[in-house]
Design a protein around this motif. Structure first.
Motif, mmCIF file in Angstrom:
data_model
loop_
_atom_site.group_PDB
_atom_site.id
_atom_site.type_symbol
_atom_site.label_atom_id
_atom_site.label_comp_id
_atom_site.label_asym_id
_atom_site.label_seq_id
_atom_site.Cartn_x
_atom_site.Cartn_y
_atom_site.Cartn_z
ATOM 1 N N UNK A 84 0.856 -1.180 0.000
ATOM 2 C CA UNK A 84 0.000 0.000 0.000
ATOM 3 C C UNK A 84 0.892 1.230 0.000
ATOM 4 N N UNK A 85 0.592 2.180 -0.860
ATOM 5 C CA UNK A 85 1.344 3.420 -0.920
ATOM 6 C C UNK A 85 0.423 4.568 -0.557
ATOM 7 N N UNK A 86 0.908 5.412 0.341
ATOM 8 C CA UNK A 86 0.117 6.551 0.802
ATOM 9 C C UNK A 86 0.404 7.740 -0.097
ATOM 10 N N UNK A 87 -0.660 8.447 -0.490
ATOM 11 C CA UNK A 87 -0.543 9.573 -1.402
ATOM 12 C C UNK A 87 -0.751 10.884 -0.646
ATOM 13 N N UNK A 88 -0.470 11.975 -1.354
ATOM 14 C CA UNK A 88 -0.765 13.283 -0.804
ATOM 15 C C UNK A 88 0.458 13.968 -0.217
ATOM 16 N N UNK A 140 0.756 8.462 8.729
ATOM 17 C CA UNK A 140 -0.354 7.558 9.018
ATOM 18 C C UNK A 140 0.140 6.330 9.775
ATOM 19 N N UNK A 141 -0.806 5.596 10.268
ATOM 20 C CA UNK A 141 -0.535 4.280 10.861
ATOM 21 C C UNK A 141 -1.543 3.291 10.291
ATOM 22 N N UNK A 142 -1.183 2.017 10.353
ATOM 23 C CA UNK A 142 -1.983 0.974 9.733
ATOM 24 C C UNK A 142 -2.453 -0.009 10.814
ATOM 25 N N UNK A 175 5.153 -1.513 8.347
ATOM 26 C CA UNK A 175 5.267 -0.156 7.837
ATOM 27 C C UNK A 175 6.633 0.051 7.188
ATOM 28 N N UNK A 176 6.617 0.676 6.031
ATOM 29 C CA UNK A 176 7.833 1.006 5.294
ATOM 30 C C UNK A 176 7.726 2.464 4.890
ATOM 31 N N UNK A 177 8.831 3.108 4.512
ATOM 32 C CA UNK A 177 8.748 4.499 4.067
ATOM 33 C C UNK A 177 7.778 4.647 2.896
ATOM 34 N N UNK A 178 6.816 5.524 3.063
ATOM 35 C CA UNK A 178 5.862 5.784 2.005
ATOM 36 C C UNK A 178 4.640 4.897 2.007
ATOM 37 N N UNK A 181 3.859 -2.772 3.736
ATOM 38 C CA UNK A 181 3.883 -4.054 3.049
ATOM 39 C C UNK A 181 2.959 -5.006 3.798
ATOM 40 N N UNK A 182 2.097 -5.692 3.063
ATOM 41 C CA UNK A 182 1.125 -6.610 3.654
ATOM 42 C C UNK A 182 1.484 -8.043 3.291
ATOM 43 N N UNK A 183 1.413 -8.917 4.287
ATOM 44 C CA UNK A 183 1.554 -10.356 4.069
ATOM 45 C C UNK A 183 0.245 -10.996 4.510
ATOM 46 N N UNK A 184 -0.531 -11.487 3.553
ATOM 47 C CA UNK A 184 -1.887 -11.993 3.804
ATOM 48 C C UNK A 184 -1.876 -13.511 3.655
#
Length: 831
Positions: free
Chosen positions: A345-349, A356-358, A369-372, A375-378
Motif C-alpha cells: 500500500x502506498x500513501x498519497x498526498x 499515518x498508521x496501519x 510499515x515502510x517508508x511511504x 507491506x502486507x503479508x496476507x
C-alpha cells in the motif's frame, strides 16, 4: 548527563532434564526483542542475549549487569523460560542444567535476582518476566493442580525498579519430577505483544512520540487479554518520575498557530479577503513542516464548517488535497492454502497526509510499515475466501482498504513423457569449445599485440594481409607520431606516402608539422569528414602574461554570486518563516549546485594556468545553467507583484507582510529572495563576460560553426529527449492535479528549454574543447533542475514517473556523450 541503556535477555528453551519440556518460543522471542531493543530509531539499548546457558552463567551475567550499572543507567532484564516453585514457595527460573528436584543449586532463584537489583546503583531497573508453563516441586511429589506462584511478591521492596510479568499465576502440573502437560509449546503471547508494541509504536497511547513504562503495561494488558483471556499481566512499579523505554512514530502533530496577519484575514469581514486567506492556507498544506501544515489544515477545517457558502466551498476543496489517500481502494489476492500473498500500500498526498498508521482487522493480515506506505503479508485459509480490512489513519482523516485472499489449489505438474519425436541436444555438442587459431608468425602476433594496445595505430589489412613495412625512414617513429598526434599524420596522396617525407627524420618532420599546424592544414581532408580545427590542449592553454580584464572580472563576479547564494540560502525567502528550501522545496539543491560550479569556474578563471580558456569556458556553461534560476526568480517577483496589485484593486487584504521591504513591495519577499536573485544575475553576467573573454583570446579563435560529428548530434538529441522527459511528467501531473501543475509548470518548462539550449550552444562553439567545457558546466546545472522537479512530484506517489526516468536517463547519457566529445577531437597546440 544521560546514562547508558543496557538490556539482558535470558532465553532458555532447551533443558538437559527430561522432566522439563522443551520450549520453542524463547529463541524466536529473544531474536525479535533484541532487534527492537537495539534499534537506534526505537529503543537504542546495548543488548546482550544469553541462550540456553547453565545457571551459574546466567547468574554471572545478571550480577555483572546490575553491579556495573551507574545511577543514570537504564537496565532492562527479560526472562523467557520455565518458572518453577520449590516446596517452600520460592520462585526459580529454569536454566539448561536445571533439575526440578535440585532447584537451589541448578536454577536461578528470584531471591538472587532481587539481591542483585538492590545492590545496583542504577535508579531505573526494569524486569520483564515471561515464564512459560512452569512450576515444580521436589522429586516424588505428585501434584495435579494449579495455584498462585505470587511472582510479584518475590520482587517486592526497593525503589527505582519495575516488574511486569506475563501472568502472576504461574501454572504447574507435575507428577513426580515429570512435567505432566503434553501440549506443544506455543509462541509467547506476552513477548510478541511486547515486541509489536515497541516496533509499531502502538504502545504510545498518548501519541507524544515516547513509550512510557506505564503506557507499555497498559498496552500489554489489553493485547495479552485480547489474545488469551486466561492470562493477566501484572505489574509492580516503584519509580520516581516517568521512564521512557522507546520512541514511536505515532507522535501527534501539534498544529502551529497561523501568523497574526493571516489569522486576521481569516476572520475579516470582506469575503474576498477570506478567500485570499484560503489560498494562503492551501499553499501551506504541502509544507514539510508538519506543525505548519497541520495548523493550516485546522484553520481550513474551521472555515469549511463556519464560513459562507463560496468561502466554505473553497476551504473544503483545499482540504480535499490533504486527506489520507492510498494508491488502491482494495486488494484481492490469491495464494495456496495456508500460504501467504504479499501486497503493498502506498500513501498519497502531501507530507501531513502521509503521517499515518496501519491497523489490520485480523491476525492473518500482517502489516509492516515502510517508508511511504506499508507491506502486507496476507495468509490464505484452508479453503474459500477470507475477507478483512486495513484501516489507514492519519491526522487528516482515515481510509479503509478492503482485503480479500482466496485459497487456491495448486495443480501437481505432470512429468512430460519422452516421445519419439522429441529432440534433445547432446550435452557434448552444447558445450563444444570454441577453438581459436594461432598466429601464423611472430610478426603477425607482434602486430596483433600492438593493435590491441593502440587500436588507432593498427595497420590496415589489404586483401586480408597486413601492409608491408615502409621502405625508408623510421616507420616506428612515424607510427608513434601519428598515434600521438593524428591531426599531423602525413596525408596519403594516391595511396602512397608523401615523397617529401621519404628523406630526413620523420620524427623531426612530425615535430615541424606539430609546430606549424597551419601548413599541415593545406592538405585537403577526405570528403564527408570533419576538417581539422585548431584545438586547445588542457594544461598548456594559459600562456604567461597579465590577466584578461574581462575574464578576471567574470571570475570575480562569479565568486561574488556564489557568496550571495551561500549567504542567502539560510535567510528567510518569503514572509518571516520560510527559507527557500521551505517555500520552494528542491530549489536549494539547484542553487547550491550552480553556486559550487560558479565558485570553481571563477577560481579557474583567475588561476594562471587555466585563465586562458578552461575557466572562462566553464563560466559560460554556468551562465547558461543560471538562466533557469534567473527566469524563475524574476518570474516569481513579477507574479507576486501582479497578484499584490490585483488584490489591492479588489480590496483583498494581503497577509504575511514582513519587514519594511515587504510592506513596500506587497509581495512578502524577503532577504533570501534578494540574495538568490543577485547571485543569478551575477552568474549570468559572468557567463556573458566569459564568452567575451574567450573571443578576445587569439589563441582560442572562438567562433560558431556547423554541427559536425555524430557525438554532437547525439548531444542535441539527448537534450531534446531530456526536455521531453520533463514535459511528459508535467503533462501527467496536470492530468492528476491541474492546480499543482499550474503552480509548478515553470520548473518543467524552463528546465526543458535549458535542456535544449545547453547542448545546442555547446556543439556549435569552436574549438571543440571550449564547447565540451560549456556542456559539462551546463549539465551540472541541468542536474540541479532535478531537485525542484523531484520535490514537486514527491507528493504524488501514484504518478508513473516515466518522464522523470526519461529525464534522468537522458542526463546521464548526455554526461557520457560530453566525455566522448571531449576525447574524440583532434589534438593540437595553441598558435
Amino acid at each position: 548527563m544521560a546514562g547508558r541503556r543496557r538490556a539482558l535477555i535470558v532465553a532458555n528453551g532447551e533443558y538437559d532434564n527430561a522432566g522439563l519440556q522443551r520450549l520453542g518460543s524463547p529463541a524466536a522471542d529473544a531474536d525479535a526483542l533484541a532487534g527492537v531493543l537495539a534499534d537506534r530509531a526505537i529503543s537504542d539499548f546495548d543488548v546482550q542475549v544469553v541462550r540456553n546457558e547453565t545457571a551459574h552463567v546466567v547468574q554471572a551475567e545478571i550480577e555483572d549487569l546490575c553491579l556495573e550499572g551507574k545511577p543514570d543507567d537504564v537496565l532492562l532484564m527479560h526472562f523467557s523460560c520455565h518458572g518453577l516453585k520449590d516446596d517452600s514457595g520460592g520462585l526459580y527460573f529454569a536454566a539448561r542444567n536445571t533439575r526440578p528436584d535440585r532447584l537451589r543449586s541448578t536454577a536461578v532463584s528470584a531471591q538472587f535476582v532481587q539481591q542483585c537489583i538492590r545492590q545496583s546503583r542504577s535508579r531505573s531497573i526494569v524486569l520483564l518476566l515471561d515464564c512459560c508453563y512452569g512450576g515444580a516441586f521436589g522429586q516424588g511429589v505428585a501434584v495435579r493442580a494449579s495455584g498462585d506462584a505470587n511472582v510479584l511478591d518475590s520482587f517486592r521492596g526497593g525503589r527505582g525498579r519495575a516488574v511486569i510479568t506475563a501472568s502472576n499465576s504461574i501454572e504447574y502440573a507435575f507428577e513426580g519430577a515429570t512435567l505432566a502437560s503434553d501440549q506443544p509449546a506455543q509462541p509467547s503471547v506476552f513477548t510478541s505483544a511486547l515486541v509489536e508494541g515497541l516496533r509499531t509504536g502502538e504502545a504510545d497511547r498518548d501519541e507524544d512520540g515516547w513509550i512510557a513504562l506505564g503506557e507499555l503495561y497498559e498496552y500489554l494488558f489489553d493485547r495479552v487479554r485480547e489474545r488469551n483471556p486466561k492470562q493477566t499481566p501484572s505489574r509492580d512499579i516503584e519509580m520516581q518520575g516517568e521512564l521512557y523505554l522507546a520512541k514511536s512514530r505515532r507522535r501527534r502533530i501539534k498544529p502551529s498557530p497561523v501568523p497574526a496577519d493571516l489569522a486576521a484575514a481569516i476572520t475579516a469581514e470582506n469575503p474576498f479577503t477570506r478567500l485570499g486567506a484560503v489560498a494562503e492556507l492551501r499553499r501551506r498544506l504541502p509544507s514539510a513542516n508538519l506543525p505548519v501544515a497541520m495548523g493550516a489544515f485546522e484553520a481550513l477545517k474551521t472555515m469549511a464548517s463556519t464560513d459562507i457558502e463560496h468561502v466554505a466551498a473553497a476551504a473544503s476543496d483545499a482540504l480535499a488535497s490533504a486527506v489520507v489517500r492510498v494508491d488502491v481502494p482494495s486488494l484481492r489476492l490469491s495464494a495456496a492454502a495456508r500460504s501467504s500473498a504479499v501486497a503493498s500500500l502506498r500513501v498519497l498526498g502531501p507530507p501531513v497526509a502521509r503521517e499515518v498508521r496501519f491497523e489490520a482487522s485480523h491476525p492473518w493480515i500482517a502489516v509492516t510499515e515502510v517508508p511511504g506506505g506499508a507491506e502486507l503479508s496476507v495468509t490464505a485459509g484452508d479453503t474459500g475466501v477470507r475477507r478483512g480490512k486495513v484501516v489507514v489513519s492519519g491526522p487528516t482523516g482515515d481510509v479503509v482498504v478492503g482485503v480479500e485472499v482466496e485459497a487456491v489449489v495448486t495443480p501437481t505438474p505432470e512429468r512430460p513423457q519422452p516421445g519419439a519425436g522429441s529432440i534433445a541436444a547432446p550435452e557434448a555438442e552444447l558445450a563444444a569449445p570454441v577453438v581459436v587459431g594461432k598466429a601464423e608468425s611472430a610478426q603477425v602476433s607482434g602486430e596483433a599485440a600492438a593493435a590491441e594496445a593502440h587500436p588507432a595505430a593498427a595497420p590496415a589489412p589489404v586483401g586480408g594481409k597486413a601492409d608491408p613495412p615502409q621502405a625508408s625512414g623510421s616507420s616506428a617513429g612515424e607510427a608513434a607520431v601519428a598515434e600521438a598526434h593524428p591531426a599531423v599524420a602525413p596525408a596519403p596522396v594516391g595511396g602512397k606516402a608523401d615523397p617529401s617525407r621519404a628523406s630526413g627524420s620523420p620524427v623531426g618532420d612530425a615535430a615541424v608539422a606539430e609546430a606549424r599546424p597551419a601548413a599541415a592544414g593545406k592538405t585537403e581532408p577526405p570528403q564527408g569528414s570533419e576538417p581539422p580545427a585548431t584545438t586547445v590542449t588542457a594544461g598548456r592553454n594559459s600562456p604567461p602574461g597579465a590577466v584578461d580584464p574581462v575574464g578576471g572580472f567574470a571570475g570575480v563576479v562569479a565568486i561574488a554570486g556564489s557568496v550571495f547564494a551561500v549567504v542567502g540560502l539560510p535567510l528567510k525567502y518569503r514572509w518571516d518563516s520560510y527559507t527557500l528550501a521551505e517555500y520552494r522545496p528542491g530549489m536549494e539543491y539547484y542553487v547550491a549546485l550552480v553556486a559550487a560550479g560558479a565558485l570553481l569556474a571563477g577560481v579557474l578563471a583567475l588561476a594562471p594556468r587555466t585563465r586562458a580558456w578552461i575557466g572562462p569556458a566553464l563560466l559560460a556553461g554556468v551562465g547558461l545553467a543560471a538562466l533557469f534560476g534567473l527566469a524563475r526568480f524574476v518570474g516569481e517577483s513579477i507574479t507576486l507583484s501582479t497578484a499584490s496589485a490585483a488584490g489591492s484593486a479588489t480590496g483583498v487584504t494581503l497577509v504575511g507582510y514582513v519587514g519594511e521591504a515587504a510592506s513596500e513591495s506587497g509581495t512578502g519577499l524577503n532577504a533570501g529572495f534578494t540574495f538568490a536573485l543577485l547571485a543569478h544575475l551575477a552568474w549570468v553576467l559572468a557567463g556573458a563576460c566569459a564568452l567575451v573573454a574567450l573571443r578576445r583570446n587569439p589563441a582560442v579563435a572562438l567562433r560558431a560553426g556547423p554541427v559536425r560529428g555524430w557525438a554532437a548530434w547525439v548531444a542535441i538529441g539527448l537534450g531534446v529527449l531530456l526536455g521531453a522527459g520533463w514535459l511528459v511528467q508535467l503533462g501527467e501531473l496536470s492530468a492528476y492535479d491541474s492546480d499543482s501543475a499550474g503552480r509548478n509548470a515553470a520548473y518543467f518548462v524552463l528546465g526543458a528549454l535549458l535542456a535544449v539550449l545547453v547542448p545546442v550552444v555547446a556543439v556549435v562553439l569552436s574549438p571543440r574543447p571550449v564547447g565540451s567545457a560549456v556542456l559539462a558546466a551546463g549539465i551540472a546545472g541541468l542536474a540541479g533542475v532535478l531537485g525542484p522537479t523531484f520535490a514537486v512530484l514527491a507528493d504524488y506517489s501514484s504518478l508513473t514517473y516515466v518522464g522523470q526516468a526519461i529525464a534522468v536517463s537522458a542526463l546521464i547519457l548526455l554526461a557520457i556523450d560530453a566525455a566522448v566529445l571531449a576525447r574524440n577531437q583532434p589534438n593540437g597546440r595553441q598558435p
